[in-house]
Scaffold this motif. Structure first.
Motif, PDB file in Angstrom:
ATOM      1  N   ALA A   1      -8.897  -4.350  -4.047  1.00 47.18           N
ATOM      2  CA  ALA A   1      -9.964  -3.797  -4.902  1.00 47.18           C
ATOM      3  C   ALA A   1      -9.854  -2.311  -4.799  1.00 47.18           C
ATOM      4  O   ALA A   1      -9.627  -1.498  -5.706  1.00 47.18           O
ATOM      5  N   ARG A   2      -9.761  -1.736  -3.548  1.00 49.86           N
ATOM      6  CA  ARG A   2      -9.435  -0.322  -3.608  1.00 49.86           C
ATOM      7  C   ARG A   2      -8.265   0.286  -3.990  1.00 49.86           C
ATOM      8  O   ARG A   2      -8.205   1.465  -4.449  1.00 49.86           O
ATOM      9  N   MET A   3      -7.249  -0.536  -3.965  1.00 46.50           N
ATOM     10  CA  MET A   3      -6.180  -0.185  -4.506  1.00 46.50           C
ATOM     11  C   MET A   3      -6.154  -0.139  -6.155  1.00 46.50           C
ATOM     12  O   MET A   3      -5.545   1.035  -7.012  1.00 46.50           O
ATOM     13  N   GLN A   4      -6.792  -1.014  -6.718  1.00 49.71           N
ATOM     14  CA  GLN A   4      -7.043  -0.931  -7.978  1.00 49.71           C
ATOM     15  C   GLN A   4      -8.158   0.434  -8.404  1.00 49.71           C
ATOM     16  O   GLN A   4      -8.075   0.621  -9.546  1.00 49.71           O
ATOM     17  N   ASN A   5      -8.931   0.636  -7.522  1.00 47.09           N
ATOM     18  CA  ASN A   5      -9.859   1.631  -7.828  1.00 47.09           C
ATOM     19  C   ASN A   5      -9.559   3.277  -7.559  1.00 47.09           C
ATOM     20  O   ASN A   5     -10.067   4.284  -7.338  1.00 47.09           O
TER      21      ASN A   5
ATOM     22  N   ILE B   1       0.952  -1.251   0.163  1.00 49.58           N
ATOM     23  CA  ILE B   1       0.059  -0.049  -0.017  1.00 49.58           C
ATOM     24  C   ILE B   1       0.793   1.286   0.160  1.00 49.58           C
ATOM     25  O   ILE B   1       0.742   2.200  -0.757  1.00 49.58           O
ATOM     26  N   LEU B   2       2.006   1.249   0.913  1.00 51.87           N
ATOM     27  CA  LEU B   2       2.853   2.328   0.997  1.00 51.87           C
ATOM     28  C   LEU B   2       3.491   2.712  -0.425  1.00 51.87           C
ATOM     29  O   LEU B   2       3.773   3.624  -0.777  1.00 51.87           O
ATOM     30  N   LEU B   3       3.979   1.660  -1.174  1.00 52.42           N
ATOM     31  CA  LEU B   3       4.796   1.558  -2.139  1.00 52.42           C
ATOM     32  C   LEU B   3       3.668   1.729  -3.407  1.00 52.42           C
ATOM     33  O   LEU B   3       4.167   1.797  -4.981  1.00 52.42           O
ATOM     34  N   ASP B   4       2.284   1.726  -3.311  1.00 57.92           N
ATOM     35  CA  ASP B   4       1.520   1.790  -4.472  1.00 57.92           C
ATOM     36  C   ASP B   4       1.616   0.406  -5.351  1.00 57.92           C
ATOM     37  O   ASP B   4       1.653   0.785  -6.490  1.00 57.92           O
ATOM     38  N   GLN B   5       1.560  -0.367  -4.786  1.00 60.09           N
ATOM     39  CA  GLN B   5       1.652  -1.877  -5.469  1.00 60.09           C
ATOM     40  C   GLN B   5       0.541  -2.778  -5.287  1.00 60.09           C
ATOM     41  O   GLN B   5       0.352  -3.247  -4.080  1.00 60.09           O
TER      42      GLN B   5
ATOM     43  N   LEU C   1      -6.788   3.826   2.160  1.00 61.87           N
ATOM     44  CA  LEU C   1      -6.014   2.856   2.788  1.00 61.87           C
ATOM     45  C   LEU C   1      -4.923   3.206   3.769  1.00 61.87           C
ATOM     46  O   LEU C   1      -4.958   2.595   5.013  1.00 61.87           O
ATOM     47  N   ILE C   2      -4.290   4.231   3.273  1.00 62.47           N
ATOM     48  CA  ILE C   2      -3.195   4.769   4.131  1.00 62.47           C
ATOM     49  C   ILE C   2      -3.878   5.147   5.410  1.00 62.47           C
ATOM     50  O   ILE C   2      -3.186   4.975   6.556  1.00 62.47           O
ATOM     51  N   ARG C   3      -4.633   6.231   5.297  1.00 64.68           N
ATOM     52  CA  ARG C   3      -5.449   6.576   6.582  1.00 64.68           C
ATOM     53  C   ARG C   3      -5.883   5.473   7.478  1.00 64.68           C
ATOM     54  O   ARG C   3      -5.765   5.511   8.429  1.00 64.68           O
TER      55      ARG C   3
END
Length: 535
Positions: free
Chosen positions: A124-128, A67-71, A134-136
């Motif tokens: 799914a949220r990362m892909q959206n 999540i932090l690295l956006d992967q 997510l970070i918060r």
């Protein structure tokens, strides 16, 4: 009670005690193995819980980094959750026997399922494009992304299992300690029961056996026996047999003393009788010798005077021829002298010759008992060869064949007397051959394996012929003096076999005959095989 029963009881009591101790020992062993199995089971459960903890921690860190690295790709990998499903299922299976731990395992399984749902939604949220949300959310201390519920549940589960493991370890130590004490008790019990059994045996059976051994030794030494042992077992029976044997031996000893005294008395009487018999034998021999010498002078006179009368009658016949008598008277006088007087004189001379032969035989018979022998080891083959060589002319005249065994064993005896014995037997065999068939004489010996008629210290020789043979009625008379079966077959007085028997018996041997009339005879002579052993 029989001795076997007592022995079985002595063995059975310690054995029963040992069986009970072994049963308890086996029970303790089973308890220890069960406790060890449960302690190992607790350790296995704790290890399996660690197998579940480690992937969850690694997956949580991987999701945060993604999540932090956006992967979005490393988030919620299916293979990881499948492996966790298997490990959680194995953990639930291991504690299925414990309801409390089984409930805790189900709670862990539900926690893992909730975290997976969050991971799937995070992907799914990362892909959206909802990365910032997510970070918060990750920075928030509350929410399904936190592992605190899983870790708390897992720590509680492991703690409970460790408490169970400690209890089971304590039970294992207690079982092993109990097993150790039971083993010590079994060893000490075996030693104590064996000692008690040995003490009982020593005080009861051992003491009685000692008395029995002492009685046996006393019986062997000829001493009086101790008192009989008590009881009704084999020891008592054996001791009773020893006492009966002692009583019989004492009775036999008393009878033996009586028999010994009687034998000694009989021996003294026999010695006296033998002394009298020797004296009578010597007197008879001296009488025969004296009478034989005394009879020779009258016989010589008869022989001489009969010859003088014969010469005188011849002169008388010459004188009658010169007388002036009628021829008829001269013829009557010649008949009287030649037929009557000369015939009577020939009868007298024959009787004198016969009497002289009998007297000579009696002298030889008397001398046979007085000759001093000089026994040595004899070469029997050489002796028989000399005898056959000396009789060779007579043997040839009879047309006979004499076979001599090459392996004649030696004998111990007087050379001259033994040669006289064999010479007499070979001479008789030659003289009494059957003129109707060729004569065959064999001189041999009986081998030791077949020598059943004599003692092992004697060697047996034989002289076999195919002559006239002996009738069964005369076999018992063959060695009696002046007994002749075939009087016209050969000259003699019938003294030869009697002399042979006397010589053989003086050597300590035996002589006997086997014969079939019309087929032949076989004379056996047994002589000492070796010098007598010095006492």
């Amino acid at each position: 009670m029989r001795l076997l029963t007592k022995g079985l009881l002595i063995v059975a009591i310690p054995s029963l005690f040992e069986v009970l101790l072994l049963g308890a020992l086996f029970k303790s062993q089973a308890d220890a193995e069960d406790a060890e199995r449960w302690a190992a089971h607790s350790a296995q459960v704790v290890n399996q819980a660690a197998e579940v903890r480690q992937p969850m921690l690694l997956e949580s860190a991987r999701i945060r980094n993604a999540i932090l690295l956006d992967q979005s790709e490393p988030i919620s990998r299916p293979e990881l959750w499948a492996d966790l499903e298997v490990k959680a299922g194995e953990l639930a299976r291991l504690v299925s026997d414990n309801p409390q731990q089984s409930a805790a395992a189900r709670g862990l399984h539900n926690t893992i399922a909730r975290y997976r749902q969050w991971a799937d939604s995070a992907r799914a949220r990362m892909q959206n494009g909802q990365r910032d949300a997510l970070i918060r959310e990750l920075r928030d201390e509350e929410g399904p992304h936190r592992l605190s519920d899983f870790l708390n549940r897992l720590d509680g589960f492991v703690e409970q299992e460790r408490r169970l493991g400690q209890q089971r370890t304590a039970q294992l130590q207690a079982a092993r300690q109990s097993q150790t004490w039971l083993l010590i008790a079994a060893v000490l019990g075996s030693i104590v029961t064996a000692g008690l059994a040995s003490l009982a045996f020593t005080r009861n059976i051992g003491n009685r056996i000692a008395v029995l051994i002492a009685n046996a030794q006393r019986l062997a030494d000829g001493q009086p026996l101790a008192a009989r042992v008590g009881g009704d077992d084999e020891i008592c029976q054996l001791d009773d047999a020893l006492h009966r044997s002692s009583e019989r031996l004492n009775e036999a000893s008393r009878q033996a003393e009586g028999y010994r005294a009687e034998v000694e008395q009989r021996a003294r009487e026999l010695a006296d009788v033998n002394a009298d018999l020797r004296q009578q034998t010597q007197d008879n021999e001296m009488f025969i010798y004296s009478v034989s010498h005394d009879l020779r002078s009258p016989l010589v006179n008869l022989q001489g005077f009969s010859k003088e009368i014969t010469h005188a009658t011849r002169d008388l016949l010459d004188a009658v021829e010169q007388l002036a008598l009628p021829e008829q008277d001269k013829m009557r006088l010649r008949t009287l002298v030649e037929d009557d007087i000369h015939t009577s004189l020939r009868f007298i001379q024959n009787a004198v010759t016969r009497s002289a032969g009998i007297i000579d035989a009696m002298l030889r018979l008397s001398r046979a008992g007085r000759v001093e022998y000089q026994p040595v080891m004899l070469d029997m083959h050489a002796i028989v060869q000399r005898i056959v060589a000396a009789m060779s002319s007579t043997i040839r005249a009879k047309g006979a064949l004499v076979d001599i065994a090459a392996d004649l064993p030696p004998a111990f005896g007087d050379p001259t007397s033994v040669e006289q014995v064999l010479g007499n037997l070979v001479g008789n065999a030659v003289n009494y051959l059957d003129p109707a068939r060729p004569g065959h004489i064999t001189v041999g010996h009986v081998r030791q394996a077949d020598n059943i008629a004599t003692a092992p210290s004697l060697v047996t020789y034989f002289v076999r012929d195919n002559g006239l043979g002996i009738a069964p009625a005369y076999l018992d008379k063959m060695f009696i003096a002046f007994q002749r079966l075939h009087g016209n077959a050969a000259p003699g007085e019938g003294i030869g076999l009697a002399l042979v028997k006397r010589v053989v018996e003086r050597h300590g041997g035996r002589i006997w005959v086997e014969s079939v009339e019309g087929q032949g005879s076989c004379f056996f002579v047994a002589l000492p095989a070796r010098p007598p052993v010095a006492p």
